[in-house]
Design an enzyme around this catalytic site. Sequence first.
Site, short mmCIF file in Angstrom:
data_model
loop_
_atom_site.label_atom_id
_atom_site.label_comp_id
_atom_site.label_asym_id
_atom_site.label_seq_id
_atom_site.Cartn_x
_atom_site.Cartn_y
_atom_site.Cartn_z
N GLU A 49 89.68 86.88 2.37
CA GLU A 49 89.80 87.38 1.00
C GLU A 49 88.50 87.18 0.23
OE1 GLU A 49 90.95 88.74 -1.52
OE2 GLU A 49 93.05 89.27 -1.24
N ASN A 131 94.95 84.32 -8.15
CA ASN A 131 94.68 85.17 -7.00
C ASN A 131 93.36 85.92 -7.07
OD1 ASN A 131 94.92 87.99 -5.64
ND2 ASN A 131 96.52 86.80 -4.62
N ASN A 188 98.12 91.34 -8.55
CA ASN A 188 97.19 90.86 -7.53
C ASN A 188 95.77 91.22 -7.98
OD1 ASN A 188 95.70 90.71 -4.88
ND2 ASN A 188 97.74 90.23 -4.11
N ASP A 244 95.75 95.59 -3.07
CA ASP A 244 95.28 94.21 -3.18
C ASP A 244 94.00 94.21 -4.02
OD1 ASP A 244 94.54 91.48 -2.63
OD2 ASP A 244 95.70 91.56 -0.78
#
Length: 335
Positions: A49, A131, A188, A244
């Site tokens: 990520e 996040n 997100n 995402d």
Amino acid sequence: MISRLHVRLCLFFAILGMLMFEPTFAASDPIVLDPGAKPERLLEQGAGEGPLWHPKLGLLTSGDGHINRRTREGGVSIYRRDAGSNGLLLDRQGRLVICEFKNRRVTRLEDDGRLTVLAERYEGKRFNQPNDLTIDSQGRIYFSDPCYGDRSALEIVDPQGRQVEGVYRIDLDGAVTRIITHEVDRPNGLVVTPDDRRLFVADNNNNTAGGARKLWRFDLRANGTVDAASRKLIHDWGTTRGPDGIKLDAEGRLFVAAGLNKPNPPHEIQEQPTAGIYVFSPEGQLLTWIPIPRDECTNCAFGGDDLKTLYVTAGGSLWSVAVRVPGQPPRTLSK
């Protein structure tokens, strides 16, 4: 021993699957990639990520519990061990801002190596799992706070006792304000447009049957709050994995990581390959799709000195592809 026929059949069905997935594109599909460019795998692991191009360090990613570094020359090392990080961002002073989902906070790494906590609680309650994050032209930081997996430790609730997975703003004086409460299901990725007038939010409730897999757009007021009535649906990924990470290029187009290449029942049941980077116009029209042959596609970032390399994280692996238009320049102050 695998025969050539078997290999050819596997390739045929893989390509057929790609062709069966047909998003509705704009009538004039723009040239997004450099001629002949295609995604190239750079790393097999360590890039789960948070890809971020750092002008001095190269590419930073979150993976295996650490913040990892890939130098311009391709060398790999751990930049910050046991960071428990997800989204990464440079503030206007070029300092690294970190969403520490493991420690349930947002922090900033100072130039001298000290770690400053920017946000750890809201109204006395601990955050869920910070996040991803974005920044506006004033230097105000916005971050999402979803919860994936075990929900027993959630502390933030609304006056009716409903659990909150919100979006928050950190002002320059350190004040933290919630700007989205229940307007999205599970926020997100997010990004503020260069003119500070719009906020795009990825709504990705991918571990609940019927959960949202949508991209929303909100009008952003001058004071850093959203106009809830302005909420507009940009795209719905249906039964596959939802959106995402989100980034912008210099023309204001959105690059959104989403999708899967194989079903992940019971909650993600799209049959055709869908994993990759979805490119939308500034107004939200789907322009094209860059397939990434790896589950699951989590985020992207523009890098290189000219910001014309798109880095993509997918299933822990790292990919790159050359693009025609550079990414949106970072909002750092000129030195």
